[in-house]
Write a protein that holds these residues in place. Structure first.
Motif, mmCIF file in Angstrom:
data_model
loop_
_atom_site.group_PDB
_atom_site.id
_atom_site.type_symbol
_atom_site.label_atom_id
_atom_site.label_comp_id
_atom_site.label_asym_id
_atom_site.label_seq_id
_atom_site.Cartn_x
_atom_site.Cartn_y
_atom_site.Cartn_z
ATOM 1 N N PRO A 12 0.807 -1.232 0.000
ATOM 2 C CA PRO A 12 0.000 0.000 0.000
ATOM 3 C C PRO A 12 0.831 1.269 0.000
ATOM 4 C CG PRO A 12 -0.951 -1.623 1.496
ATOM 5 C CD PRO A 12 0.386 -2.162 1.072
ATOM 6 N N ASP A 13 1.911 1.300 0.785
ATOM 7 C CA ASP A 13 2.771 2.485 0.799
ATOM 8 C C ASP A 13 3.482 2.666 -0.534
ATOM 9 O OD1 ASP A 13 2.281 3.449 3.382
ATOM 10 O OD2 ASP A 13 3.670 2.006 4.260
ATOM 11 N N LEU A 14 3.942 1.567 -1.128
ATOM 12 C CA LEU A 14 4.626 1.649 -2.413
ATOM 13 C C LEU A 14 3.680 2.130 -3.511
ATOM 14 C CD1 LEU A 14 6.739 -1.631 -2.276
ATOM 15 C CD2 LEU A 14 7.580 0.710 -2.018
ATOM 16 N N VAL A 15 2.461 1.620 -3.504
ATOM 17 C CA VAL A 15 1.475 2.034 -4.508
ATOM 18 C C VAL A 15 1.141 3.512 -4.344
ATOM 19 C CG1 VAL A 15 -0.918 1.732 -5.262
ATOM 20 C CG2 VAL A 15 0.534 -0.271 -4.855
ATOM 21 N N HIS A 16 1.096 3.991 -3.105
ATOM 22 C CA HIS A 16 0.841 5.413 -2.864
ATOM 23 C C HIS A 16 1.927 6.274 -3.492
ATOM 24 C CE1 HIS A 16 -0.693 8.958 -0.809
ATOM 25 N NE2 HIS A 16 0.543 9.214 -0.376
ATOM 26 N N LEU A 17 3.165 5.767 -3.496
ATOM 27 C CA LEU A 17 4.281 6.506 -4.080
ATOM 28 C C LEU A 17 4.386 6.322 -5.594
ATOM 29 C CD1 LEU A 17 7.011 5.632 -1.414
ATOM 30 C CD2 LEU A 17 5.921 7.853 -1.724
ATOM 31 N N ALA A 18 3.757 5.276 -6.126
ATOM 32 C CA ALA A 18 3.945 4.864 -7.519
ATOM 33 C C ALA A 18 3.650 5.941 -8.558
ATOM 34 C CB ALA A 18 3.119 3.614 -7.814
ATOM 35 N N LEU B 260 -2.156 -12.271 3.241
ATOM 36 C CA LEU B 260 -1.680 -10.896 3.154
ATOM 37 C C LEU B 260 -1.899 -10.338 1.757
ATOM 38 C CD1 LEU B 260 1.679 -11.187 5.140
ATOM 39 C CD2 LEU B 260 -0.493 -10.253 5.944
ATOM 40 N N LEU B 261 -1.743 -11.186 0.756
ATOM 41 C CA LEU B 261 -1.982 -10.752 -0.622
ATOM 42 C C LEU B 261 -3.439 -10.376 -0.817
ATOM 43 C CD1 LEU B 261 -0.781 -10.377 -3.463
ATOM 44 C CD2 LEU B 261 -1.329 -12.772 -3.911
ATOM 45 N N VAL B 262 -4.346 -11.156 -0.249
ATOM 46 C CA VAL B 262 -5.771 -10.843 -0.330
ATOM 47 C C VAL B 262 -6.059 -9.485 0.306
ATOM 48 C CG1 VAL B 262 -8.072 -11.527 0.475
ATOM 49 C CG2 VAL B 262 -6.499 -13.252 -0.435
ATOM 50 N N ASP B 263 -5.409 -9.212 1.418
ATOM 51 C CA ASP B 263 -5.613 -7.929 2.094
ATOM 52 C C ASP B 263 -5.142 -6.746 1.248
ATOM 53 O OD1 ASP B 263 -6.650 -9.258 4.264
ATOM 54 O OD2 ASP B 263 -4.788 -9.215 5.421
ATOM 55 N N CYS B 264 -4.295 -7.014 0.259
ATOM 56 C CA CYS B 264 -3.758 -5.952 -0.605
ATOM 57 C C CYS B 264 -4.606 -5.722 -1.847
ATOM 58 C CB CYS B 264 -2.337 -6.298 -1.034
ATOM 59 S SG CYS B 264 -1.121 -6.288 0.296
ATOM 60 N N ALA B 265 -5.761 -6.349 -1.942
ATOM 61 C CA ALA B 265 -6.560 -6.280 -3.175
ATOM 62 C C ALA B 265 -6.856 -4.845 -3.588
ATOM 63 C CB ALA B 265 -7.857 -7.069 -2.992
ATOM 64 N N GLY B 266 -7.202 -4.001 -2.646
ATOM 65 C CA GLY B 266 -7.496 -2.609 -2.980
ATOM 66 C C GLY B 266 -6.283 -1.876 -3.513
ATOM 67 N N ALA B 267 -5.132 -2.081 -2.877
ATOM 68 C CA ALA B 267 -3.893 -1.432 -3.332
ATOM 69 C C ALA B 267 -3.486 -1.937 -4.706
ATOM 70 C CB ALA B 267 -2.782 -1.680 -2.311
ATOM 71 N N ILE B 268 -3.676 -3.241 -4.953
ATOM 72 C CA ILE B 268 -3.304 -3.806 -6.251
ATOM 73 C C ILE B 268 -4.189 -3.242 -7.352
ATOM 74 C CG2 ILE B 268 -3.225 -5.948 -7.593
ATOM 75 C CD1 ILE B 268 -2.461 -7.372 -4.967
ATOM 76 N N ALA B 269 -5.488 -3.115 -7.080
ATOM 77 C CA ALA B 269 -6.399 -2.533 -8.070
ATOM 78 C C ALA B 269 -6.006 -1.083 -8.374
ATOM 79 C CB ALA B 269 -7.836 -2.607 -7.574
ATOM 80 N N GLU B 270 -5.645 -0.342 -7.342
ATOM 81 C CA GLU B 270 -5.208 1.045 -7.537
ATOM 82 C C GLU B 270 -3.909 1.096 -8.329
ATOM 83 O OE1 GLU B 270 -4.819 5.109 -7.542
ATOM 84 O OE2 GLU B 270 -6.571 3.839 -7.163
ATOM 85 N N PHE B 271 -3.018 0.160 -8.063
ATOM 86 C CA PHE B 271 -1.760 0.096 -8.800
ATOM 87 C C PHE B 271 -2.023 -0.129 -10.285
ATOM 88 C CE2 PHE B 271 2.438 -2.351 -9.481
ATOM 89 C CZ PHE B 271 3.137 -1.181 -9.729
ATOM 90 N N GLY B 272 -3.002 -0.966 -10.601
ATOM 91 C CA GLY B 272 -3.367 -1.187 -11.996
ATOM 92 C C GLY B 272 -3.813 0.090 -12.678
#
Length: 238
Positions: A55-61, A87-99
């Motif tokens: 999540p922090d990395l995606v915020h910086l991306a 933990l990967l499941v918990d990152c679903a929102g961050a991964i979608a935002e990264f996309g």
């Protein structure tokens, strides 16, 4: 985030949050290098801290090439046997935002286009392509002929597009047949559409060969390159 439970690849829990805070304040090559070593070890090893940091990395991306690259490297290994699927499941929102970040970034045809394209493939769950695609300057893929079992080398790049089999010191080649744009379906169509949209001619052309047909140099039977590579290399998701 309970960082005390999130060991990194060096089995430490306190260093990653410190490094993340540092890169949030100021870009620093040494800090990014250490962060990369702690979140991705060797070729395919990640840790709980790797997913906790997403999540922090995606915020910086959106403004950081290092954050995009490191997020992509983590996701390219998400299908591995890391034991942290929860933990990967918990990152679903961050991964979608990264996309969404990556899609917008690619439209600008940036210097880190291939890195970001591979990251987008990982976001989409195309892990085998995210880990294999090299931009078609001189890509090499290994597949097995489904008809005779010969091990074929598939070359796509500036030195030619062909299937190859070696017997001792003797080489036999056959030219690949690229897929027409109208023949592309599924992942191939999606990948090609993005490359065309972003005017990445070499990438778009290479995809037509990757999703085209190969003739076996041994038995002359024809197979689809992408289908055979996917069958042999796409990870089984748990």
């Amino acid at each position: 985030m309970d960082w005390e439970q999130m060991r990194d690849c060096w089995f430490e829990t306190d260093r990653v949050p410190q490094l993340l805070e540092r890169v949030k304040r100021q870009e620093d090559a040494d800090t990014w290098a250490e962060l990369g070593r702690r979140l991705v070890l060797e070729h395919d090893l990640v840790s709980p801290a790797s997913f906790a940091a997403l999540p922090d990395l995606v915020h910086l991306a959106p403004r950081s090439a290092e954050a995009r690259a490191l997020s992509g490297r983590i996701l390219e290994r998400a299908a591995g046997h890391h034991g942290h699927d929860h933990l990967l499941v918990d990152c679903a929102g961050a991964i979608a935002e990264f996309g969404r970040v990556l899609d917008g970034h690619l439209r600008s045809r940036p210097a880190d286009y291939l890195v970001s394209f591979r990251a987008l493939l990982a976001v989409a769950g195309e892990y085998h392509w995210a880990n294999a695609l090299e931009g078609f300057t001189d890509d090499i893929y290994h597949v097995t002929c489904p008809h005779c079992g010969a091990g074929m080398t598939i070359a796509i790049g500036q030195f030619g597009c062909y299937s190859q089999v070696w017997h001792g010191g003797e080489e036999t080649r056959r030219e690949l047949q690229p897929a027409a744009e109208t023949e592309l379906t599924g992942s191939g169509r999606w990948m090609h559409r993005i490359a065309v949209r972003d005017r990445q001619e070499t990438l778009a052309n290479g995809i037509t060969y990757l999703f085209g047909k190969a003739k076996c140099p041994d038995c002359a039977s024809v197979c689809n390159v992408a289908d055979e590579y996917t069958t042999e290399n796409r990870p089984v998701m748990r």
